[in-house]
Motif scaffolding. Sequence first.
Motif, mmCIF file in Angstrom:
data_model
loop_
_atom_site.group_PDB
_atom_site.id
_atom_site.type_symbol
_atom_site.label_atom_id
_atom_site.label_comp_id
_atom_site.label_asym_id
_atom_site.label_seq_id
_atom_site.Cartn_x
_atom_site.Cartn_y
_atom_site.Cartn_z
ATOM 1 N N ARG A 1 -13.914 1.461 8.121
ATOM 2 C CA ARG A 1 -13.227 2.701 7.738
ATOM 3 C C ARG A 1 -12.177 3.059 8.782
ATOM 4 N N LYS A 2 -12.566 2.926 10.071
ATOM 5 C CA LYS A 2 -11.670 3.240 11.179
ATOM 6 C C LYS A 2 -10.406 2.373 11.117
ATOM 7 N N VAL B 1 0.833 -1.204 0.000
ATOM 8 C CA VAL B 1 0.000 0.000 0.000
ATOM 9 C C VAL B 1 0.874 1.264 0.000
ATOM 10 N N ARG B 2 2.038 1.187 0.631
ATOM 11 C CA ARG B 2 2.946 2.322 0.693
ATOM 12 C C ARG B 2 3.426 2.780 -0.694
ATOM 13 N N GLY C 1 -3.583 4.205 6.895
ATOM 14 C CA GLY C 1 -3.612 5.648 6.724
ATOM 15 C C GLY C 1 -4.459 6.125 5.554
ATOM 16 N N LEU C 2 -5.355 5.262 5.064
ATOM 17 C CA LEU C 2 -6.218 5.625 3.936
ATOM 18 C C LEU C 2 -7.675 5.705 4.373
ATOM 19 N N ILE D 1 -2.080 1.877 -4.671
ATOM 20 C CA ILE D 1 -3.115 0.969 -4.197
ATOM 21 C C ILE D 1 -4.284 1.736 -3.616
ATOM 22 N N GLU D 2 -5.480 1.314 -3.997
ATOM 23 C CA GLU D 2 -6.683 1.847 -3.348
ATOM 24 C C GLU D 2 -7.291 0.748 -2.486
ATOM 25 N N ILE D 3 -7.893 1.152 -1.359
ATOM 26 C CA ILE D 3 -8.614 0.159 -0.552
ATOM 27 C C ILE D 3 -10.086 0.535 -0.539
#
Lengths: 424, 395
Positions: B128-129, B95-96, B136-137, B100-102
């Motif tokens: 989401r939390k 992800v870094r 961090g997204l 990448i999208e989550i």
Amino acid sequence: MLGWEFPPIVSGGLGVATLGITKALTKYVQQQVVLPKSDPGIRLPNTQVIGLNERTQIRVRDQFQTDYYQGYETSFSSAPSIDPYATNGSLPIGIKKPSTWSTGSSTKKKEWYHPFEIDALYDHQTHQKVIDYAFQTADLVQDWNFDIIHAHDWMTLLAGVEIKHRTGKPLVVHIHSLEYDRTGATENNWIFAIEKLGMEVADYVVPVSHYTASIAHETYQIPIHKLRPVHNGIDFKIPFKEPKQFPEKLILFIGRLTHQKGPEYFLEVADRVLQQYPNTRFVMAGTGDQFQPLIETGAYKHMGTKLHFTGFLDRSKINSLLSMADVYVMPSVSEPFGLSALEAAQFGVPCIVSKQSGVSEILTGALTVDYWDVKSMVQSILLVLRDEHFAATMADNARQDAALSTWERTAAQLFDLYKTLVVR
Amino acid sequence: MRSISLCFQVHQPYRMLPYTFFDLGNNHVYEDNRANETILKKVAENCYLPANALLLELTQHFMGDFRCTFSLTGTFLEQSVEFNTPVLSSFQNVVRSNCIEILSETYYHSLSAFFHPEEFRRQIDLHRKYIHKYFGLTPSIFRNTELIHNNAIAEQVKGLGLKGILTEGVATLLKGRNNQKLYTPSQTEIPLLLRHCTYSDDIAFRFSDKQWKGYPLSATTFAEWIDHSLKKNEHLTLYIDYETLGEHHSSATGIFEFIKELPKEILSRKIHFLNPSEAIESHDIQDVYDAHHTISWADSEKDLSAWYMNSMQREALEKIYSLTPLIYKIKNRAFLETWSRLQTSDHFYYMSTKGLADGKVHQYFSPFPTPYDAYIHYMNIVADFELELKKYSIL
């Protein structure tokens, strides 16, 4: 003594009963027990236990005299049955006629040898094994010195009849259950025909209850004077109480989940009781061809957290259930005896049993209802649940009924019967 | 611009123990932690770790031109932390890369959208939390459990401030229109990205099927198909189980090589990789996708029938959601968590009695020998849970 199931090789109540009877009879008589398959570890006083499977060579010399085939040849219509307690009893297609038998009028003696092989007591070859058992047992015992032939259930009746033909000894046919109970069969059914033949040839027929005697008389036309019902017993056991880990009252069904045992009536009863007395839980212990439909019906009625299916349970789990139970219900459609109700009684569980059962004749303290009478069954359960004193009285009576039902009593009655045959 | 989204679903349920009547009142441990740990570690070794390493390599090599999307369930994230595996940090590494999208989803991979709006919202918030905490997204595109979707759910999702929805392109709703455009539900306006069922399943199901006429599938051929199929200004969404890589298709099938070759083949045909939130910025809504009945990506029916059809599934689902008021009232964290994990859709999937090909897929994923066992054990657990709840609520 001709038996089929015998502990520890056992698949149902027949084995338990055959052992119970054999053991209790050792006090009175010498016995030679011939089984298709026996466990070498079995030892009983005054008794020789022979498993045909253990014999390396068996000789069959004589022509088989009993006509078990021709009269019923036209009736072999349906598919072979795998479990004689689950399907119809017609003779499978492709069954082998033993070589000694096919020659009809020939009087020439033939001798052939081969070991008796059997894996499962009940499978697709059961019918052939029943015939092999008859041929080989007849030959094995024909020169023995004995007074009485005692055969248990249809699997051994062909052998019993043949031995009587060859030796002229009296035959006692013990009926633990009939094809009529299991499948409702009356005709076009090989097992039914074997049962009828066996009971007709027998000197005495010993059904395990008056209820079964009435079926033998009404459905098989066996004359009443030949019918001598003798109830089964139960091994003495010290019951225990296990505390339940939940607050609800526990109501039990134990038995195969097949139409004969009436599980669908139990489910209907459970649904109605839950509506009137929500503080209840129901257990259906056992498995069978109705397992899946019953689960789906229970789910449809939204009973899944109150009606628990356990599948097949071993002895210790059954005992554990009995030790927790508040009511035992046996709604059998046709039950020659019903040992599990007697076991429940031994644990002091109030019993509600169908009138179409043998055990209702000895459980004098139980409530009896017709198996189809769901309304009365519900009322009976509610009566026991709501009245603690009544439940306690029922429990005491149940224990007493069970205490009186000993195998010794069964054996003594059988010995009396033997005596009348030997004197003659 | 022609573009494509490559999305991977990563999910592990908390599998439950075979729980018999005799456990009732005695045993309050419901989860089969040994099985859960074993499976997670096995899949990590076969799929998550090697696949993440590959994706990281690809993002670095193409320097932002290769992009892909994860949908990570809460029950998966929790287990990868709980069982002390390098899985989470391996995802964090990928992800870094900033490529990448989550996606947003229900934390417990539940059917709450269909049964309880408030619970649905709670699980989206929770998810989401945790995505923010671990990566961090903040997800902005929603994909529901098993791509379950209808107009009402879309309206609710929009109300939660989400910017778009990814769901299944179902033939009965498309009625001959293609699934390479952006759609919107009929009442509300929110961009819908439709999963391309054929191309996604070519990779997910058919890739290693020797009977399939496309076998063996090369990245070149696959890219050619897509090139041929994508018109000007169209967007195509591939959405598959991440476990497709190395688990459903073992590495010996060549699946990793296929994925490794794919970006080069796609990019060389002037097709861009766009993640869903980028796709809705770059393309306009073109038509209405009117889901007035509920759809999903599962089985051949593409509806709720994989989880909510036979009497066992119906009773089990209705029962677990009937406990909602009591759970909300007593506000106990442990009970809330147990109850939430019992909502995971997999439990109901195991109870399916469908025959034929779909039945095989159900059985492949199920820890129980039959749907009836799955039902019996689940209901025994719920019975015990209910007893515990009542005991607690009386105190």
